[in-house]
Design a protein around this motif. Sequence first.
Motif, PDB file in Angstrom:
ATOM      1  N   ALA A   1       0.803  -1.224   0.000  1.00 26.82           N
ATOM      2  CA  ALA A   1       0.000   0.000   0.000  1.00 26.82           C
ATOM      3  C   ALA A   1       0.836   1.274   0.000  1.00 26.82           C
ATOM      4  CB  ALA A   1      -0.978  -0.008   1.177  1.00 26.82           C
ATOM      5  N   GLU A   2       1.947   1.301   0.719  1.00 21.92           N
ATOM      6  CA  GLU A   2       2.747   2.537   0.761  1.00 21.92           C
ATOM      7  C   GLU A   2       3.301   2.884  -0.615  1.00 21.92           C
ATOM      8  OE1 GLU A   2       5.518   3.327   3.830  1.00 21.92           O
ATOM      9  OE2 GLU A   2       4.221   2.483   5.382  1.00 21.92           O
ATOM     10  N   ALA A   3       3.885   1.915  -1.285  1.00 18.74           N
ATOM     11  CA  ALA A   3       4.418   2.156  -2.631  1.00 18.74           C
ATOM     12  C   ALA A   3       3.286   2.466  -3.603  1.00 18.74           C
ATOM     13  CB  ALA A   3       5.222   0.954  -3.112  1.00 18.74           C
ATOM     14  N   ALA A   4       2.188   1.722  -3.505  1.00 18.42           N
ATOM     15  CA  ALA A   4       1.050   1.949  -4.393  1.00 18.42           C
ATOM     16  C   ALA A   4       0.487   3.352  -4.200  1.00 18.42           C
ATOM     17  CB  ALA A   4      -0.028   0.894  -4.142  1.00 18.42           C
ATOM     18  N   LEU A   5       0.381   3.787  -2.954  1.00 15.98           N
ATOM     19  CA  LEU A   5      -0.138   5.120  -2.656  1.00 15.98           C
ATOM     20  C   LEU A   5       0.749   6.201  -3.271  1.00 15.98           C
ATOM     21  CD1 LEU A   5      -2.294   6.769  -1.189  1.00 15.98           C
ATOM     22  CD2 LEU A   5      -0.896   6.603   0.878  1.00 15.98           C
ATOM     23  N   GLU A   6       2.041   6.008  -3.198  1.00 17.04           N
ATOM     24  CA  GLU A   6       2.961   6.965  -3.815  1.00 17.04           C
ATOM     25  C   GLU A   6       2.734   7.042  -5.326  1.00 17.04           C
ATOM     26  OE1 GLU A   6       7.692   7.716  -4.608  1.00 17.04           O
ATOM     27  OE2 GLU A   6       7.141   6.390  -2.959  1.00 17.04           O
ATOM     28  N   LEU A   7       2.548   5.881  -5.968  1.00 17.69           N
ATOM     29  CA  LEU A   7       2.313   5.861  -7.410  1.00 17.69           C
ATOM     30  C   LEU A   7       0.964   6.476  -7.773  1.00 17.69           C
ATOM     31  CD1 LEU A   7       3.740   2.363  -8.361  1.00 17.69           C
ATOM     32  CD2 LEU A   7       4.838   4.605  -8.608  1.00 17.69           C
ATOM     33  N   VAL A   8      -0.045   6.239  -6.947  1.00 23.75           N
ATOM     34  CA  VAL A   8      -1.370   6.813  -7.194  1.00 23.75           C
ATOM     35  C   VAL A   8      -1.294   8.338  -7.153  1.00 23.75           C
ATOM     36  CG1 VAL A   8      -3.690   7.087  -6.222  1.00 23.75           C
ATOM     37  CG2 VAL A   8      -2.676   4.808  -6.393  1.00 23.75           C
ATOM     38  N   ARG A   9      -0.671   8.857  -6.130  1.00 24.59           N
ATOM     39  CA  ARG A   9      -0.578  10.313  -6.000  1.00 24.59           C
ATOM     40  C   ARG A   9       0.234  10.918  -7.146  1.00 24.59           C
ATOM     41  NH1 ARG A   9      -0.090  10.053   0.557  1.00 24.59           N
ATOM     42  NH2 ARG A   9      -2.349  10.073   0.926  1.00 24.59           N
ATOM     43  N   PHE A  10       1.292  10.254  -7.528  1.00 27.59           N
ATOM     44  CA  PHE A  10       2.090  10.697  -8.669  1.00 27.59           C
ATOM     45  C   PHE A  10       1.239  10.726  -9.943  1.00 27.59           C
ATOM     46  CE2 PHE A  10       4.215   9.083 -12.458  1.00 27.59           C
ATOM     47  CZ  PHE A  10       5.092  10.128 -12.741  1.00 27.59           C
ATOM     48  N   ALA A  11       0.525   9.624 -10.201  1.00 28.88           N
ATOM     49  CA  ALA A  11      -0.277   9.521 -11.426  1.00 28.88           C
ATOM     50  C   ALA A  11      -1.334  10.619 -11.494  1.00 28.88           C
ATOM     51  CB  ALA A  11      -0.941   8.149 -11.511  1.00 28.88           C
ATOM     52  N   LYS A  12      -1.944  10.918 -10.381  1.00 24.56           N
ATOM     53  CA  LYS A  12      -2.987  11.940 -10.358  1.00 24.56           C
ATOM     54  C   LYS A  12      -2.398  13.344 -10.447  1.00 24.56           C
ATOM     55  CE  LYS A  12      -6.581   9.616  -7.808  1.00 24.56           C
ATOM     56  NZ  LYS A  12      -7.811  10.364  -7.840  1.00 24.56           N
ATOM     57  N   GLU A  13      -1.381  13.614  -9.637  1.00 26.32           N
ATOM     58  CA  GLU A  13      -0.851  14.975  -9.536  1.00 26.32           C
ATOM     59  C   GLU A  13       0.048  15.352 -10.711  1.00 26.32           C
ATOM     60  OE1 GLU A  13       0.979  15.021  -5.657  1.00 26.32           O
ATOM     61  OE2 GLU A  13      -0.930  14.523  -4.696  1.00 26.32           O
ATOM     62  N   GLU A  14       0.948  14.457 -11.091  1.00 24.74           N
ATOM     63  CA  GLU A  14       1.896  14.814 -12.149  1.00 24.74           C
ATOM     64  C   GLU A  14       1.395  14.455 -13.546  1.00 24.74           C
ATOM     65  OE1 GLU A  14       6.459  13.858 -13.487  1.00 24.74           O
ATOM     66  OE2 GLU A  14       6.079  14.202 -11.362  1.00 24.74           O
TER      67      GLU A  14
END
Length: 168
Positions: free
Chosen positions: A82-95
Amino acid sequence: MANHKMRMAGPVVRDSIVDGDGLRAVVWFQGCRRKCKGCHNPESWDFNAGVEVDTDYVKSKLRTFRGQAGLTLSGGEPMWQAEAALELVRFAKEEMGWDVWAFSGFKLDDIKHGRDGATPKMWELACELDAIIEGEFILAQRDLTLKFRGSKNQRLLRLKGGEVVSTE
């Protein structure tokens, strides 16, 4: 953003049309405890298999993809990382400006209430998703006519802040 280690079941994929709406990038997470009979990806079960990378590596791959509508997390079970996935989710949405979907053997309600081994970090991840395909694959309920799902028990839930806005 932090840089987390993660274990991937395969390469980052682009232009998938079977893992959510539109053309999608897909990240395949390694490791699943459910071991559903008839799983289309049993090589992703072993938590020690696959390849360990860091999220910065995955983000660098995703940055090169053009024309994608979103990112889909699959596996294996993305919730176990979940921690790594959450980082990727936020990246995908924000960047990247993408929506994000996840396939999970967990049910959203179990994640929300910490049942079935779910953790608070899994709920934090679920609250960032735009859609989740929830539930274990059940071979006896297999149905190839279902959109983005493999068995009749699975549900496609469109989300906003972890709350269901529609079901399919």
